[in-house]
Write a protein that holds these residues in place. Structure first.
Motif, PDB file in Angstrom:
ATOM      1  N   VAL A  79     -37.667 -16.678 114.964  1.00 59.53           N
ATOM      2  CA  VAL A  79     -36.656 -15.532 115.226  1.00 59.53           C
ATOM      3  C   VAL A  79     -37.638 -14.348 115.609  1.00 59.53           C
ATOM      4  O   VAL A  79     -38.655 -14.128 115.323  1.00 59.53           O
ATOM      5  CB  VAL A  79     -35.894 -15.400 113.838  1.00 59.53           C
ATOM      6  CG1 VAL A  79     -35.167 -16.738 113.702  1.00 59.53           C
ATOM      7  CG2 VAL A  79     -36.911 -15.052 112.742  1.00 59.53           C
ATOM      8  N   VAL A 127     -41.084 -13.470 114.058  1.00 63.40           N
ATOM      9  CA  VAL A 127     -41.341 -14.334 113.036  1.00 63.40           C
ATOM     10  C   VAL A 127     -41.401 -15.660 113.025  1.00 63.40           C
ATOM     11  O   VAL A 127     -40.452 -16.105 113.740  1.00 63.40           O
ATOM     12  CB  VAL A 127     -40.408 -13.795 111.835  1.00 63.40           C
ATOM     13  CG1 VAL A 127     -40.773 -14.566 110.436  1.00 63.40           C
ATOM     14  CG2 VAL A 127     -40.363 -12.264 111.595  1.00 63.40           C
ATOM     15  N   SER A 176     -38.784  -8.771 108.108  1.00 61.60           N
ATOM     16  CA  SER A 176     -39.025 -10.020 107.224  1.00 61.60           C
ATOM     17  C   SER A 176     -38.094 -10.953 107.552  1.00 61.60           C
ATOM     18  O   SER A 176     -36.982 -10.765 107.875  1.00 61.60           O
ATOM     19  CB  SER A 176     -38.956  -9.172 105.624  1.00 61.60           C
ATOM     20  OG  SER A 176     -37.465  -8.655 105.594  1.00 61.60           O
ATOM     21  N   ARG A 177     -38.413 -12.107 106.856  1.00 62.73           N
ATOM     22  CA  ARG A 177     -37.394 -13.265 107.049  1.00 62.73           C
ATOM     23  C   ARG A 177     -37.199 -14.026 105.614  1.00 62.73           C
ATOM     24  O   ARG A 177     -38.273 -14.345 104.922  1.00 62.73           O
ATOM     25  CB  ARG A 177     -38.057 -14.213 108.006  1.00 62.73           C
ATOM     26  CG  ARG A 177     -37.544 -15.589 108.032  1.00 62.73           C
ATOM     27  CD  ARG A 177     -38.276 -16.399 109.108  1.00 62.73           C
ATOM     28  NE  ARG A 177     -37.598 -17.775 109.393  1.00 62.73           N
ATOM     29  CZ  ARG A 177     -37.827 -18.522 110.380  1.00 62.73           C
ATOM     30  NH1 ARG A 177     -38.521 -18.150 111.205  1.00 62.73           N
ATOM     31  NH2 ARG A 177     -37.170 -19.559 110.536  1.00 62.73           N
ATOM     32  N   SER A 230     -35.979 -17.227 104.390  1.00 59.79           N
ATOM     33  CA  SER A 230     -35.484 -18.801 104.978  1.00 59.79           C
ATOM     34  C   SER A 230     -34.617 -19.245 104.141  1.00 59.79           C
ATOM     35  O   SER A 230     -33.719 -20.146 104.591  1.00 59.79           O
ATOM     36  CB  SER A 230     -36.693 -19.468 105.247  1.00 59.79           C
ATOM     37  OG  SER A 230     -37.657 -18.932 106.109  1.00 59.79           O
ATOM     38  N   LYS A 251     -31.375 -17.215 104.956  1.00 60.16           N
ATOM     39  CA  LYS A 251     -31.157 -17.136 106.377  1.00 60.16           C
ATOM     40  C   LYS A 251     -31.150 -15.763 106.913  1.00 60.16           C
ATOM     41  O   LYS A 251     -30.045 -15.716 107.570  1.00 60.16           O
ATOM     42  CB  LYS A 251     -30.080 -18.249 106.958  1.00 60.16           C
ATOM     43  CG  LYS A 251     -30.381 -19.495 106.507  1.00 60.16           C
ATOM     44  CD  LYS A 251     -29.200 -20.559 106.869  1.00 60.16           C
ATOM     45  CE  LYS A 251     -29.487 -21.688 106.424  1.00 60.16           C
ATOM     46  NZ  LYS A 251     -28.641 -22.744 107.269  1.00 60.16           N
ATOM     47  N   ILE A 302     -32.893 -12.207 108.691  1.00 62.75           N
ATOM     48  CA  ILE A 302     -34.133 -11.527 109.170  1.00 62.75           C
ATOM     49  C   ILE A 302     -33.739 -10.088 109.065  1.00 62.75           C
ATOM     50  O   ILE A 302     -32.972  -9.710 109.890  1.00 62.75           O
ATOM     51  CB  ILE A 302     -34.545 -12.000 110.528  1.00 62.75           C
ATOM     52  CG1 ILE A 302     -34.362 -13.460 110.780  1.00 62.75           C
ATOM     53  CG2 ILE A 302     -35.596 -11.540 111.085  1.00 62.75           C
ATOM     54  CD1 ILE A 302     -33.065 -14.351 111.045  1.00 62.75           C
ATOM     55  N   CYS A 318     -31.056  -9.611 117.527  1.00 57.85           N
ATOM     56  CA  CYS A 318     -32.015 -10.558 116.772  1.00 57.85           C
ATOM     57  C   CYS A 318     -31.599 -11.727 117.746  1.00 57.85           C
ATOM     58  O   CYS A 318     -30.720 -12.219 118.278  1.00 57.85           O
ATOM     59  CB  CYS A 318     -31.536 -11.077 115.548  1.00 57.85           C
ATOM     60  SG  CYS A 318     -30.063 -11.666 114.797  1.00 57.85           S
TER      61      CYS A 318
END
Length: 129
Positions: A34, A51, A71-72, A74, A77, A79, A96
């Motif tokens: 992403v 990322v 930052s992500r 996961s 979900k 970003i 994004c």
């Protein structure tokens, strides 16, 4: 089918801060790299930060290093793009994007917008006094 929705844009004074979020839904999030892009008035779309699937973060724009943090999460979900010390030149539509890199190295990040297949609708950031 992966869907991306950005939020958090708006009008901010020079020197101010904003936090943009991108929420992903659908698809298998773990196979996607992403990224955040932006497109200013009369300018081409440019890659801000990426990322990777492995969690690595790279910043492509020298002008945002030290001011922008991506930052992500996961699991959620999401970003995020945290922006501080904003300048008039940061005025742009921020997007994004995601690229399915499941067959590539976990540290791979495409360098071109053309390599990202999934895009959010964009959120406007205007830095002005």
């Amino acid at each position: 089918q992966l869907q991306l929705v950005e939020s958090g844009g708006g009008l901010v004074q020079p020197g101010g801060s904003l936090r943009l979020s991108c929420a992903a839904s659908g698809g298998i999030f773990s196979v996607y790299t992403v990224a955040w892009f932006r497109q200013g008035p009369g300018k081409e779309r440019e890659l801000i930060a990426c990322v990777t699937r492995g969690g690595g973060i790279s910043y492509s724009l020298d002008s945002v290093k030290g001011r922008f943090t991506v930052s992500r999460d996961s699991i959620k979900k999401i970003i995020d793009l945290q922006m501080i010390s904003l300048k008039a030149d940061d005025t742009a539509v921020y997007y994004c994007a995601a690229s399915n890199t499941g067959l590539r190295s976990a540290s791979y990040c495409p360098s071109s917008a053309q390599d990202f297949s999934y895009w959010g609708q964009g959120t406007q950031v205007t830095v002005s006094s």
